[in-house]
Structure formats: C-alpha cells, structure tokens
Design a protein around this motif. Structure first.
Motif, short mmCIF file in Angstrom:
data_model
loop_
_atom_site.label_atom_id
_atom_site.label_comp_id
_atom_site.label_asym_id
_atom_site.label_seq_id
_atom_site.Cartn_x
_atom_site.Cartn_y
_atom_site.Cartn_z
N PHE A 72 81.39 92.15 -3.60
CA PHE A 72 81.67 92.38 -2.19
C PHE A 72 80.37 92.60 -1.40
CE2 PHE A 72 85.35 94.64 -4.42
CZ PHE A 72 86.01 93.46 -4.63
N PHE A 73 79.38 93.26 -2.03
CA PHE A 73 78.11 93.53 -1.36
C PHE A 73 77.37 92.23 -1.03
CE2 PHE A 73 73.49 93.97 -1.98
CZ PHE A 73 73.18 94.73 -0.88
N TRP A 74 77.26 91.33 -2.01
CA TRP A 74 76.54 90.08 -1.78
C TRP A 74 77.31 89.17 -0.82
CZ3 TRP A 74 71.60 89.56 -3.01
CH2 TRP A 74 71.07 90.40 -3.97
N SER A 75 78.63 89.29 -0.84
CA SER A 75 79.42 88.52 0.12
C SER A 75 79.19 89.03 1.55
CB SER A 75 80.91 88.61 -0.23
OG SER A 75 81.16 88.03 -1.49
N LEU A 76 78.98 90.35 1.68
CA LEU A 76 78.65 90.92 2.99
C LEU A 76 77.30 90.40 3.47
CD1 LEU A 76 79.26 92.89 5.30
CD2 LEU A 76 78.19 94.69 3.94
N LEU A 77 76.31 90.32 2.56
CA LEU A 77 75.01 89.76 2.94
C LEU A 77 75.14 88.30 3.37
CD1 LEU A 77 72.45 91.16 0.32
CD2 LEU A 77 72.98 91.99 2.62
N ALA A 78 76.01 87.57 2.69
CA ALA A 78 76.22 86.17 3.07
C ALA A 78 76.79 86.08 4.48
CB ALA A 78 77.16 85.49 2.07
N ALA A 79 77.71 86.98 4.81
CA ALA A 79 78.28 86.98 6.17
C ALA A 79 77.21 87.29 7.21
CB ALA A 79 79.42 88.01 6.25
N VAL A 80 76.34 88.24 6.89
CA VAL A 80 75.24 88.58 7.80
C VAL A 80 74.31 87.37 7.97
CG1 VAL A 80 73.21 90.04 8.15
CG2 VAL A 80 75.33 91.03 7.29
N GLY A 81 74.07 86.65 6.86
CA GLY A 81 73.22 85.47 6.93
C GLY A 81 73.81 84.39 7.83
N ILE A 82 75.12 84.19 7.74
CA ILE A 82 75.78 83.21 8.61
C ILE A 82 75.60 83.59 10.07
CG2 ILE A 82 78.02 82.26 9.31
CD1 ILE A 82 78.93 82.52 6.43
N PHE A 83 75.74 84.90 10.36
CA PHE A 83 75.63 85.37 11.75
C PHE A 83 74.20 85.22 12.28
CE2 PHE A 83 74.55 88.79 14.70
CZ PHE A 83 75.46 88.57 15.71
N VAL A 84 73.22 85.73 11.51
CA VAL A 84 71.84 85.77 12.00
C VAL A 84 71.21 84.39 12.02
CG1 VAL A 84 69.53 86.69 11.57
CG2 VAL A 84 71.53 88.16 11.26
N MET A 85 71.23 83.71 10.85
CA MET A 85 70.51 82.44 10.72
C MET A 85 71.25 81.28 11.37
SD MET A 85 68.96 82.66 6.87
CE MET A 85 68.09 81.12 7.15
N GLY A 86 72.55 81.27 11.26
CA GLY A 86 73.31 80.16 11.81
C GLY A 86 73.74 80.39 13.24
N GLY A 87 74.49 81.46 13.48
CA GLY A 87 75.05 81.71 14.80
C GLY A 87 74.00 81.95 15.87
N CYS A 88 73.05 82.85 15.58
CA CYS A 88 72.05 83.19 16.60
C CYS A 88 71.16 82.00 16.93
CB CYS A 88 71.21 84.38 16.13
SG CYS A 88 72.15 85.93 16.04
#
Length: 312
Positions: free
Chosen positions: A86-102
C-alpha cells in the motif's frame, strides 16, 4: 509455505509480469513521445511524454512493492510487511499527480498563454504516428491487465493495489493518447493552438483525478482498513454459532496485506468452561475461522465476562 502464501506468490508472479510489460511499453513510448513532441513542438504530445515517464517510474515503485511486501515477519514487524504494498502504491499515486498531472497543466497553460504558432504539418504527422504506435502498445498492456483482473473471480478490481494501479495507468494512458491526438488534429485543421492546450489541460485533469482515487485507496489501507463487510458478517456469524460462545461483544478486523488479515474478537463464553477446556475451545474456534478464510491468519480471541446490561 501455506496455501494462501503459495496462491499469493503465484498471483504476484502474474502481476509482476503485467507490471514489466507496462514498464517496457512506457519506456519506449516515453522516448518516442518526447522526441516527437520536440520535433512537432506539440504541448499535448509533450504532456503525454511526461505521462509515460511518470508511469514508468510508478512501475518501478510497484515492482518494489511486489518484492518487499512478501518479506517474512520478524521481531520488529510481527505481522509481516504486507502493508509495503500500500505504501509503494501511494508513492505511485503521488508520482502520477506530480510528474504527470502537474507537467500537463504546465504545458496546457503555456500553450494557451503563449503565441499562437504552428509547426509544419510534417512534424505533426510524425507526432500522430508516434501516438498511433503508443495507442497500440498501451492498448496491449491494458488488455493484459484487464485479463488478469478477470482471472481473479471474487477478488474484484480493488483487491491488489499494484494491479489496480497498472490498470488505472493503462486506462488513462489510452484516454490520454486519444485526447492528445484529438488536440493535435484539431490544431492542424484550425491552426489554433487552443485545441492542444485544452487537450493538455484535460490530460492533466484526468491524471489528477486518477491519482486522487489511487492515493485515497492506498491511504485507507495504510491507516488500517477493515475487511469487506460481507466477510466480517461471515466471521461474526461463525463466532455466534459456536456453542461455547454466549455473546460476541466486539469484532474488529484489519487488512494487513494481500493475503493477511487481522481478526480480534471480544467474547463471553457460556458458564462452566474451565481453564483447561478454555484453551482447547479457543484454538478450535481460531482454526475454524482460518480454515474457512485462509487469509485470516492472525486471529485473537479475548475472553471476558460481559454483564447482562451491556448485552441489552
């Protein structure tokens, strides 16, 4: 190795292959999109390149999750390392937001506020070819992810955060490619960059939405999410059906990992059970729960005397 562990290890191998397929596809596509975006000067294509880079990094996170979550329990982590998933999946979600979305939002705003210029049609044609190849690769990866989800009867889409993340990434990648291609085509036809800027903003909004959903789910599992209500009711019914249990005062559950669940119950036994028989009864009830639900590998019974007024 117990049956749930063997089954979990087999599912992990399938999920790892799914993640590796997605990683390979995203690495190749990210390079192609970046080159095509620079050549064409396309903000939508550059947004998609950032999207693919983010997905590639996230797949590395998911591979780490698959490896680290299977480590055996030790003194410092008596319930194992299942929540690493669950922890690494949370990091993946943050990565999608920061690197992709922003980055997509940045490209969109830059296109909308900058000069309205258009590169040659040949550059855009090359970009559309890149998106066509990307659509095929992302589609193949999505088909594999969907196939694995359907091969897990009864578990549902939300059972494995790693698989759920890959499925979400592949789905948004396909939609993102279609949005980018639409924006590029409309830019070519009208000569107005607003179409590509809008496509980049739409891609950013899509990624932020997906990242929020994945992050919210991972957060709930990290802080201690209970099992499915149907499973809890089943455990409660089994406890109440035991002839030695007079009353179930409390039942608490928590998902510790993909195939590990904590079950803690406070029960009042029928009168007349001595201490020697109490231990045998407790072990039998625990074995009954674990036999019916193998994932309930951590079962604790707290035997207390519950006053009649509390029961009522």
């Amino acid at each position: 190795m117990s049956d749930p562990e063997k089954s979990g290890a087999q599912e992990d191998r399938k999920t790892r292959l799914t993640v590796l397929v997605a990683l390979a596809a995203n690495l190749v596509i990210a390079v192609a999109k970046a080159i095509g975006g620079v050549i064409a000067g396309s903000p939508a294509l550059l947004s998609e390149a950032a999207h693919s880079v983010a997905d590639s990094l996230n797949e590395v996170f998911l591979l780490a999750a698959l490896h680290r979550s299977r480590r055996p329990a030790d003194r410092r982590h008596p319930f194992g390392y299942g929540k690493e998933r669950f922890f690494w999946s949370l990091l993946a979600a943050v990565g999608i937001f920061v690197m992709g979305g922003c980055f997509s939002f940045f490209q969109g705003f830059e296109a909308l506020t900058g000069p309205n210029t258009q590169e040659s049609h040949s550059g855009y044609t090359a970009g559309l070819v890149v998106l066509g190849v990307a659509l095929l690769a992302e589609g193949a990866s999505l088909v594999r992810a969907v196939h694995q989800v359907r091969a897990q009867p009864g578990k549902g889409l939300g059972s494995d955060p790693a698989l759920r993340t890959v499925l979400a990434e592949d789905s948004t990648a396909v939609l993102g490619v279609l949005l980018a291609a639409g924006g590029m085509v409309l830019h070519m036809v009208t000569g107005n960059v607003v179409w590509e800027g809008s496509a980049s903003l739409a891609i950013g909004a899509l990624l932020v939405y997906v990242a929020f959903g994945l992050g919210k789910s991972a957060r709930e599992q990290l802080i201690g999410e209970a099992v499915d209500p149907e499973l809890r009711e089943g455990i409660l019914d089994l406890l109440q059906s035991q002839p030695e249990i007079d009353y179930v005062a409390a039942l608490h559950t928590m998902q510790l990992g993909m195939d590990s669940t904590l079950v803690a119950a406070r029960v009042d036994l029928t009168p007349g059970i001595d201490s020697e028989r109490l231990e045998l009864v407790s072990e039998r009830i625990k074995e009954s729960i674990q036999k019916r639900w193998p994932e309930a590998d951590q079962v604790f019974l707290d035997v207390v005397d519950i006053p009649q007024r509390v029961r009522e």
